[in-house]
Motif scaffolding. Sequence first.
Motif, PDB file in Angstrom:
ATOM      1  N   SER A  23       0.841  -1.208   0.000  1.00  0.00           N
ATOM      2  CA  SER A  23       0.000   0.000   0.000  1.00  0.00           C
ATOM      3  C   SER A  23       0.876   1.258   0.000  1.00  0.00           C
ATOM      4  O   SER A  23       0.427   2.328  -0.412  1.00  0.00           O
ATOM      5  N   LYS A  24       2.129   1.122   0.423  1.00  0.00           N
ATOM      6  CA  LYS A  24       3.068   2.254   0.402  1.00  0.00           C
ATOM      7  C   LYS A  24       3.671   2.465  -0.980  1.00  0.00           C
ATOM      8  O   LYS A  24       4.345   3.461  -1.215  1.00  0.00           O
ATOM      9  N   HIS A  25       3.457   1.513  -1.870  1.00  0.00           N
ATOM     10  CA  HIS A  25       4.142   1.537  -3.165  1.00  0.00           C
ATOM     11  C   HIS A  25       3.187   1.480  -4.350  1.00  0.00           C
ATOM     12  O   HIS A  25       3.611   1.205  -5.472  1.00  0.00           O
ATOM     13  N   THR A  27      -0.281   3.570  -6.272  1.00  0.00           N
ATOM     14  CA  THR A  27      -1.011   4.838  -6.279  1.00  0.00           C
ATOM     15  C   THR A  27      -2.436   4.682  -5.748  1.00  0.00           C
ATOM     16  O   THR A  27      -3.074   5.669  -5.394  1.00  0.00           O
ATOM     17  N   TRP A  28      -2.930   3.453  -5.692  1.00  0.00           N
ATOM     18  CA  TRP A  28      -4.247   3.191  -5.100  1.00  0.00           C
ATOM     19  C   TRP A  28      -4.176   3.167  -3.571  1.00  0.00           C
ATOM     20  O   TRP A  28      -5.210   3.151  -2.905  1.00  0.00           O
ATOM     21  N   LYS A  29      -2.936   3.095  -3.057  1.00  0.00           N
ATOM     22  CA  LYS A  29      -2.720   2.980  -1.594  1.00  0.00           C
ATOM     23  C   LYS A  29      -3.403   1.721  -1.049  1.00  0.00           C
ATOM     24  O   LYS A  29      -3.980   1.723   0.040  1.00  0.00           O
ATOM     25  N   ILE A  30      -3.334   0.668  -1.843  1.00  0.00           N
ATOM     26  CA  ILE A  30      -3.952  -0.611  -1.505  1.00  0.00           C
ATOM     27  C   ILE A  30      -2.911  -1.714  -1.717  1.00  0.00           C
ATOM     28  O   ILE A  30      -2.114  -1.640  -2.654  1.00  0.00           O
ATOM     29  N   GLY A  31      -2.935  -2.719  -0.856  1.00  0.00           N
ATOM     30  CA  GLY A  31      -2.078  -3.884  -1.085  1.00  0.00           C
ATOM     31  C   GLY A  31      -1.427  -4.386   0.182  1.00  0.00           C
ATOM     32  O   GLY A  31      -0.889  -3.607   0.974  1.00  0.00           O
ATOM     33  N   GLY A  32      -1.489  -5.691   0.371  1.00  0.00           N
ATOM     34  CA  GLY A  32      -0.838  -6.314   1.510  1.00  0.00           C
ATOM     35  C   GLY A  32       0.668  -6.386   1.319  1.00  0.00           C
ATOM     36  O   GLY A  32       1.219  -5.820   0.367  1.00  0.00           O
ATOM     37  N   PRO A  33       1.363  -7.106   2.190  1.00  0.00           N
ATOM     38  CA  PRO A  33       2.829  -7.094   2.182  1.00  0.00           C
ATOM     39  C   PRO A  33       3.447  -7.970   1.098  1.00  0.00           C
ATOM     40  O   PRO A  33       2.893  -8.998   0.709  1.00  0.00           O
ATOM     41  N   ALA A  34       4.608  -7.532   0.631  1.00  0.00           N
ATOM     42  CA  ALA A  34       5.473  -8.394  -0.166  1.00  0.00           C
ATOM     43  C   ALA A  34       6.351  -9.171   0.797  1.00  0.00           C
ATOM     44  O   ALA A  34       6.827  -8.606   1.786  1.00  0.00           O
ATOM     45  N   ASP A  35       6.576 -10.459   0.522  1.00  0.00           N
ATOM     46  CA  ASP A  35       7.500 -11.208   1.374  1.00  0.00           C
ATOM     47  C   ASP A  35       8.832 -10.472   1.454  1.00  0.00           C
ATOM     48  O   ASP A  35       9.404 -10.303   2.537  1.00  0.00           O
ATOM     49  N   VAL A  36       9.311 -10.029   0.281  1.00  0.00           N
ATOM     50  CA  VAL A  36      10.559  -9.253   0.210  1.00  0.00           C
ATOM     51  C   VAL A  36      10.381  -8.161  -0.841  1.00  0.00           C
ATOM     52  O   VAL A  36       9.875  -8.435  -1.940  1.00  0.00           O
ATOM     53  N   LEU A  37      10.769  -6.944  -0.507  1.00  0.00           N
ATOM     54  CA  LEU A  37      10.802  -5.842  -1.477  1.00  0.00           C
ATOM     55  C   LEU A  37      12.256  -5.419  -1.652  1.00  0.00           C
ATOM     56  O   LEU A  37      12.944  -5.123  -0.678  1.00  0.00           O
ATOM     57  N   SER A  67       1.377   2.387 -10.416  1.00  0.00           N
ATOM     58  CA  SER A  67       0.245   3.210 -10.860  1.00  0.00           C
ATOM     59  C   SER A  67      -0.764   2.447 -11.695  1.00  0.00           C
ATOM     60  O   SER A  67      -1.797   2.988 -12.054  1.00  0.00           O
ATOM     61  N   ASN A  68      -0.470   1.209 -12.024  1.00  0.00           N
ATOM     62  CA  ASN A  68      -1.397   0.439 -12.851  1.00  0.00           C
ATOM     63  C   ASN A  68      -1.602  -0.939 -12.237  1.00  0.00           C
ATOM     64  O   ASN A  68      -1.743  -1.933 -12.927  1.00  0.00           O
ATOM     65  N   LEU A  69      -1.654  -0.959 -10.896  1.00  0.00           N
ATOM     66  CA  LEU A  69      -1.553  -2.214 -10.170  1.00  0.00           C
ATOM     67  C   LEU A  69      -2.572  -2.286  -9.040  1.00  0.00           C
ATOM     68  O   LEU A  69      -2.700  -1.360  -8.244  1.00  0.00           O
ATOM     69  N   LEU A  70      -3.290  -3.414  -8.989  1.00  0.00           N
ATOM     70  CA  LEU A  70      -4.143  -3.706  -7.836  1.00  0.00           C
ATOM     71  C   LEU A  70      -3.575  -4.935  -7.146  1.00  0.00           C
ATOM     72  O   LEU A  70      -3.588  -6.037  -7.705  1.00  0.00           O
ATOM     73  N   VAL A  71      -3.047  -4.731  -5.940  1.00  0.00           N
ATOM     74  CA  VAL A  71      -2.410  -5.813  -5.187  1.00  0.00           C
ATOM     75  C   VAL A  71      -3.390  -6.369  -4.164  1.00  0.00           C
ATOM     76  O   VAL A  71      -4.024  -5.620  -3.419  1.00  0.00           O
ATOM     77  N   ASP A  72      -3.492  -7.673  -4.138  1.00  0.00           N
ATOM     78  CA  ASP A  72      -4.385  -8.369  -3.218  1.00  0.00           C
ATOM     79  C   ASP A  72      -4.107  -7.970  -1.762  1.00  0.00           C
ATOM     80  O   ASP A  72      -2.979  -7.641  -1.398  1.00  0.00           O
ATOM     81  N   ASP A  73      -5.155  -8.009  -0.950  1.00  0.00           N
ATOM     82  CA  ASP A  73      -5.014  -7.652   0.466  1.00  0.00           C
ATOM     83  C   ASP A  73      -4.055  -8.599   1.197  1.00  0.00           C
ATOM     84  O   ASP A  73      -3.469  -8.228   2.219  1.00  0.00           O
ATOM     85  N   THR A 214     -10.872  16.440 -15.670  1.00  0.00           N
ATOM     86  CA  THR A 214     -11.800  15.346 -15.990  1.00  0.00           C
ATOM     87  C   THR A 214     -11.515  14.057 -15.231  1.00  0.00           C
ATOM     88  O   THR A 214     -12.323  13.131 -15.284  1.00  0.00           O
ATOM     89  N   GLN A 215     -10.367  13.997 -14.546  1.00  0.00           N
ATOM     90  CA  GLN A 215      -9.985  12.757 -13.870  1.00  0.00           C
ATOM     91  C   GLN A 215      -9.632  13.021 -12.404  1.00  0.00           C
ATOM     92  O   GLN A 215      -9.068  14.062 -12.083  1.00  0.00           O
ATOM     93  N   PRO A 216      -9.936  12.080 -11.526  1.00  0.00           N
ATOM     94  CA  PRO A 216      -9.868  12.319 -10.076  1.00  0.00           C
ATOM     95  C   PRO A 216      -8.505  12.034  -9.450  1.00  0.00           C
ATOM     96  O   PRO A 216      -8.376  11.222  -8.532  1.00  0.00           O
ATOM     97  N   TRP A 217      -7.475  12.722  -9.924  1.00  0.00           N
ATOM     98  CA  TRP A 217      -6.133  12.408  -9.433  1.00  0.00           C
ATOM     99  C   TRP A 217      -5.876  12.892  -8.019  1.00  0.00           C
ATOM    100  O   TRP A 217      -4.834  12.581  -7.427  1.00  0.00           O
ATOM    101  N   LYS A 218      -6.795  13.662  -7.446  1.00  0.00           N
ATOM    102  CA  LYS A 218      -6.609  14.077  -6.046  1.00  0.00           C
ATOM    103  C   LYS A 218      -6.865  12.924  -5.084  1.00  0.00           C
ATOM    104  O   LYS A 218      -6.422  12.951  -3.937  1.00  0.00           O
ATOM    105  N   ASP A 219      -7.608  11.924  -5.540  1.00  0.00           N
ATOM    106  CA  ASP A 219      -7.881  10.742  -4.725  1.00  0.00           C
ATOM    107  C   ASP A 219      -6.970   9.599  -5.168  1.00  0.00           C
ATOM    108  O   ASP A 219      -6.608   9.515  -6.340  1.00  0.00           O
ATOM    109  N   PRO A 220      -6.604   8.697  -4.237  1.00  0.00           N
ATOM    110  CA  PRO A 220      -5.794   7.543  -4.638  1.00  0.00           C
ATOM    111  C   PRO A 220      -6.526   6.718  -5.693  1.00  0.00           C
ATOM    112  O   PRO A 220      -7.667   6.301  -5.483  1.00  0.00           O
TER     113      PRO A 220
END
Length: 300
Positions: A23-25, A27-37, A67-73, A214-220
């Motif tokens: 979620s720290k990495h 743009t959606w501010k969504i996503g559980g942990p990576a085993d290793v980053l 910015s083009n990624l949805l990571v599972d919880d 036209t696009q909501p870039w102020k929100d994640p």
Amino acid sequence: MKEIIEELQDAQIGKVKESEPLSKHTTWKIGGPADVLVEPAGIEEMKKTMEIIQKHNVPWRAIGRGSNLLVDDKGIEGVVIKLGENISHLEIGDGEIRVGGGYSIIKLATIISKKGLSGLEFAGGIPGTVGGAVFMNAGAHGSDMNKILIKAHVLYPDGTMKWIAKEDMGFSYRTSRLQKEKGICLEAVLEIKEGNKDEIVSEMQKNKDYRRNTQPWKDPCAGSVFRNPLPDHAGKLIEEAGLKGYRIGGAQISEMHGNFIVNIDNAQAADVLALIDHVKTTIKEKNNVEMHTEVEIVKR
């Protein structure tokens, strides 16, 4: 994962973090942990990282700005390689530029335009990296990376690196051969040309203003969620179906643009996935059109 973490650290390839929230990495501010980053310190360190990954035979994936990624919880299993500021060199030559895969494409477009160089006006509002833009053949305003790429320096899962000419990239709408081959774009050589500085800056600012208005870039968010089912446009179909503002949990279809899903209240990946499924079902019923995601969905 302890062995691979120790080997990555011993190899001094760059930053190595365990159980890092993605979620720290993204743009959606969504996503559980990576085993290793891992954030390699440069191109040679990228190569070494891949060699270590293959030696241990663990799952991996590469990200830029997410910015083009949805990571599972539940996060991502294995190693996540992040191309960031450590791989963001820039060399401006005669008629071309050579730029690192971790370079922000918005920043690049801004710098180039201020030097009176044309070719990247379309990219002034694309919130990713150069490497990600090549990987996805990112585009806007009638242009895309296919129009400006000369060649790309690619790292493959077996640790080999090679330059690939544009003609061999297999570019089509939001697609390149790198998606099938799991190639990582380390660098790109892009074609540019001299032009009227004021006109170039004005064109890029117009594109930026269009996105801002036209696009909501102020929100994640993660940009366009669905590919356009040409000749239709995803946003238009979603809006005509009355889905603007439709919400599940902390995720909402944007009030500004139907093809954006925004994180308005600590949304989970499950919320976004439920919205995606709802859009697919609705548009299929109303228009008999199959909707396909442009964002990449990564599940553990």
